[in-house]
Design a protein around this motif. Sequence first.
Motif, PDB file in Angstrom:
ATOM      1  N   ARG A  56       0.850  -1.186   0.000  1.00  0.00           N
ATOM      2  CA  ARG A  56       0.000   0.000   0.000  1.00  0.00           C
ATOM      3  C   ARG A  56       0.887   1.238   0.000  1.00  0.00           C
ATOM      4  O   ARG A  56       2.070   1.182   0.361  1.00  0.00           O
ATOM      5  CB  ARG A  56      -0.949  -0.007   1.202  1.00  0.00           C
ATOM      6  N   VAL A  57       0.292   2.369  -0.409  1.00  0.00           N
ATOM      7  CA  VAL A  57       1.062   3.600  -0.531  1.00  0.00           C
ATOM      8  C   VAL A  57       0.318   4.735   0.166  1.00  0.00           C
ATOM      9  O   VAL A  57      -0.909   4.853   0.048  1.00  0.00           O
ATOM     10  CB  VAL A  57       1.307   3.941  -2.019  1.00  0.00           C
ATOM     11  N   ALA A  58       1.061   5.555   0.912  1.00  0.00           N
ATOM     12  CA  ALA A  58       0.483   6.719   1.591  1.00  0.00           C
ATOM     13  C   ALA A  58       1.224   7.971   1.144  1.00  0.00           C
ATOM     14  O   ALA A  58       2.459   7.962   1.004  1.00  0.00           O
ATOM     15  CB  ALA A  58       0.574   6.562   3.111  1.00  0.00           C
ATOM     16  N   LEU A  59       0.485   9.032   0.912  1.00  0.00           N
ATOM     17  CA  LEU A  59       1.069  10.311   0.534  1.00  0.00           C
ATOM     18  C   LEU A  59       1.596  11.025   1.766  1.00  0.00           C
ATOM     19  O   LEU A  59       0.892  11.159   2.765  1.00  0.00           O
ATOM     20  CB  LEU A  59       0.024  11.176  -0.170  1.00  0.00           C
ATOM     21  N   VAL A  60       2.845  11.481   1.692  1.00  0.00           N
ATOM     22  CA  VAL A  60       3.453  12.284   2.756  1.00  0.00           C
ATOM     23  C   VAL A  60       3.649  13.685   2.183  1.00  0.00           C
ATOM     24  O   VAL A  60       4.582  13.935   1.423  1.00  0.00           O
ATOM     25  CB  VAL A  60       4.794  11.682   3.218  1.00  0.00           C
ATOM     26  N   GLU A  61       2.763  14.591   2.517  1.00  0.00           N
ATOM     27  CA  GLU A  61       2.739  15.908   1.869  1.00  0.00           C
ATOM     28  C   GLU A  61       3.191  17.033   2.785  1.00  0.00           C
ATOM     29  O   GLU A  61       4.028  17.861   2.405  1.00  0.00           O
ATOM     30  CB  GLU A  61       1.323  16.191   1.355  1.00  0.00           C
ATOM     31  N   THR A  62       2.636  17.116   3.987  1.00  0.00           N
ATOM     32  CA  THR A  62       2.933  18.259   4.844  1.00  0.00           C
ATOM     33  C   THR A  62       4.281  18.077   5.537  1.00  0.00           C
ATOM     34  O   THR A  62       4.781  16.957   5.705  1.00  0.00           O
ATOM     35  CB  THR A  62       1.851  18.448   5.917  1.00  0.00           C
ATOM     36  N   GLY A  63       4.854  19.199   5.959  1.00  0.00           N
ATOM     37  CA  GLY A  63       6.108  19.136   6.688  1.00  0.00           C
ATOM     38  C   GLY A  63       5.980  18.361   7.983  1.00  0.00           C
ATOM     39  O   GLY A  63       6.895  17.623   8.372  1.00  0.00           O
ATOM     40  N   GLU A  64       4.868  18.517   8.660  1.00  0.00           N
ATOM     41  CA  GLU A  64       4.643  17.797   9.912  1.00  0.00           C
ATOM     42  C   GLU A  64       4.617  16.292   9.674  1.00  0.00           C
ATOM     43  O   GLU A  64       5.244  15.517  10.412  1.00  0.00           O
ATOM     44  CB  GLU A  64       3.328  18.248  10.548  1.00  0.00           C
ATOM     45  N   GLU A  65       3.896  15.867   8.639  1.00  0.00           N
ATOM     46  CA  GLU A  65       3.856  14.440   8.310  1.00  0.00           C
ATOM     47  C   GLU A  65       5.250  13.921   7.958  1.00  0.00           C
ATOM     48  O   GLU A  65       5.643  12.824   8.367  1.00  0.00           O
ATOM     49  CB  GLU A  65       2.917  14.200   7.129  1.00  0.00           C
ATOM     50  N   ILE A 198       5.747   3.545   1.298  1.00  0.00           N
ATOM     51  CA  ILE A 198       5.331   2.225   0.826  1.00  0.00           C
ATOM     52  C   ILE A 198       5.272   1.300   2.030  1.00  0.00           C
ATOM     53  O   ILE A 198       6.265   1.103   2.733  1.00  0.00           O
ATOM     54  CB  ILE A 198       6.299   1.665  -0.223  1.00  0.00           C
ATOM     55  N   ILE A 199       4.097   0.744   2.266  1.00  0.00           N
ATOM     56  CA  ILE A 199       3.872  -0.118   3.431  1.00  0.00           C
ATOM     57  C   ILE A 199       3.753  -1.552   2.936  1.00  0.00           C
ATOM     58  O   ILE A 199       2.854  -1.892   2.167  1.00  0.00           O
ATOM     59  CB  ILE A 199       2.590   0.304   4.180  1.00  0.00           C
ATOM     60  N   GLY A 200       4.677  -2.388   3.390  1.00  0.00           N
ATOM     61  CA  GLY A 200       4.683  -3.775   2.965  1.00  0.00           C
ATOM     62  C   GLY A 200       3.638  -4.600   3.690  1.00  0.00           C
ATOM     63  O   GLY A 200       3.119  -4.213   4.740  1.00  0.00           O
ATOM     64  N   GLN A 201       3.319  -5.728   3.095  1.00  0.00           N
ATOM     65  CA  GLN A 201       2.373  -6.670   3.686  1.00  0.00           C
ATOM     66  C   GLN A 201       3.145  -7.907   4.141  1.00  0.00           C
ATOM     67  O   GLN A 201       3.972  -8.446   3.393  1.00  0.00           O
ATOM     68  CB  GLN A 201       1.310  -7.066   2.660  1.00  0.00           C
ATOM     69  N   ASP A 202       2.889  -8.359   5.336  1.00  0.00           N
ATOM     70  CA  ASP A 202       3.628  -9.490   5.900  1.00  0.00           C
ATOM     71  C   ASP A 202       3.320 -10.810   5.192  1.00  0.00           C
ATOM     72  O   ASP A 202       4.117 -11.739   5.239  1.00  0.00           O
ATOM     73  CB  ASP A 202       3.313  -9.637   7.394  1.00  0.00           C
ATOM     74  N   VAL A 203       2.157 -10.874   4.559  1.00  0.00           N
ATOM     75  CA  VAL A 203       1.720 -12.164   4.005  1.00  0.00           C
ATOM     76  C   VAL A 203       2.081 -12.330   2.533  1.00  0.00           C
ATOM     77  O   VAL A 203       1.748 -13.341   1.924  1.00  0.00           O
ATOM     78  CB  VAL A 203       0.190 -12.327   4.169  1.00  0.00           C
TER      79      VAL A 203
END
Length: 472
Positions: A56-65, A198-203
């Motif tokens: 899965r993918v997450a957007l990292v946009e803000t400076g705080e994030e 990028i978040i990996g999946q354990d399975v």
Amino acid sequence: MQIKMKDKLKKAKKKWIAGGVVIYIVYAVAGVTGGVYFSAVPNVSELPQPVSTDERVALVETGEEAWQIRRELITEADETLDISTFAMQGGETVDLFYSLILEAADRGVEVRLLLDGIFHGMRLLDRQIYDVFLSHPNIEVGMYDTLNPLRPWTWNNRMHDKLMIADGKVGLIGGRNVGDKYFNESADTVSYDRELLIIGQDVSANELISDMSHYFDELWSMPYVTRRQDPVPTLTSDWRVRRTSEALRERAEQYHNDSLTLMTEDYWRNKSHAIDSGYFVHNGLERLNKEPAVWHTLLTVLSETEESILIQSPYVIPDAFMSETAGMHAIKTETVTILTNGLRATPNIIAHSGYRNHRDELIESGLNLLEFQKSDRSLHMKSFVKDHEWVGVGSFNIDARSTYLHTESMLVVRSPSLAEEISRMNEERYDSHIHPAESEDPLPDGTDGTQMLKQLIIDALRPLTDLFDSLL
């Protein structure tokens, strides 16, 4: 008589020194430019193909994030932590970054920190911190092609990637260096940027993270990466290492005591998106002109665009090679929008001068050229959104240095919901300061004397930057 002889010797000495300086300058300029202009750009052997993945993918946009995810990747790593960055650019977050790395190593995490050598070989203030790292059994520090005054042809071989990989299960890629201006959006000077987590999946197999890890291993193992095993010995080195180590550990402890954890693993998973398919691409690793894989990937993406593509780059400086290779692809320019920094926003006067030399031809080509105009704020992201489905984010600028001089990497994924989020972020965060580029474009309304001086300097540099746009 003796006085006259001494005067003659002094004058002769000055002439020899001046002559030596001139010879060295000629040698350095020839070395820097010769490797670029007199060696061919390698052909691209093969471009990566999209693969299916459960990551899965997450957007990292803000400076705080952006700061929080770095903190979490370092503090939550269990076994390994690989980090590459182009520059540590100063401020409290750099010191905290170092402190958290030492804390991770103290609990047994094996850390590899890879830094570009042209800057970090010269940052004397950080030397004592690097000595602390070198004295730690769980930290290795690599310097990518450190500055060698006797080998100027190597100066262009820069590592521009910004990667973080924790335990081989989570990866971060984008354009941010480490420094307050990337994380504190209330600071006087801010660089807005963009990354993908990028978040990996354990399975299942983590294809994209695995590709990023293999690439880091390639960078790390290059013969021109310098990896010292021990601190530079001095009479006070042991004392300085102990004192600096204590200060770093105290800083990390104090930070954890005073800071709230605003984002957790659930936060990132909840805002993550599914990936239909994707691939990781990077330039070649040759020392002179590199295989321009990222540029050719982008050209392929452009030629396959059906409805629209938005490309965001802090600099747009297409040299002759880039223009020639772009002309080999059937690109519908009416579908292309490029967003870059305008005069008011740009922090890089030399690069912007190079951009101004190509600005009119970009406008006349039929594409939609937009400029971000806001003093003390600039866009630093390197990304694209194509046909509301495909997203690319990495370290690649639209210039010759990123095309075939730097190491560069980019992650490309097909994720309509991620594309929608980026489009929404663009609208909410930047649209109010975006203006169409116009060929005459004097200065934005309300320009003060500082901006007028900035434009005068940029215009004065244009003849020079026009000669050396392949080095910008």
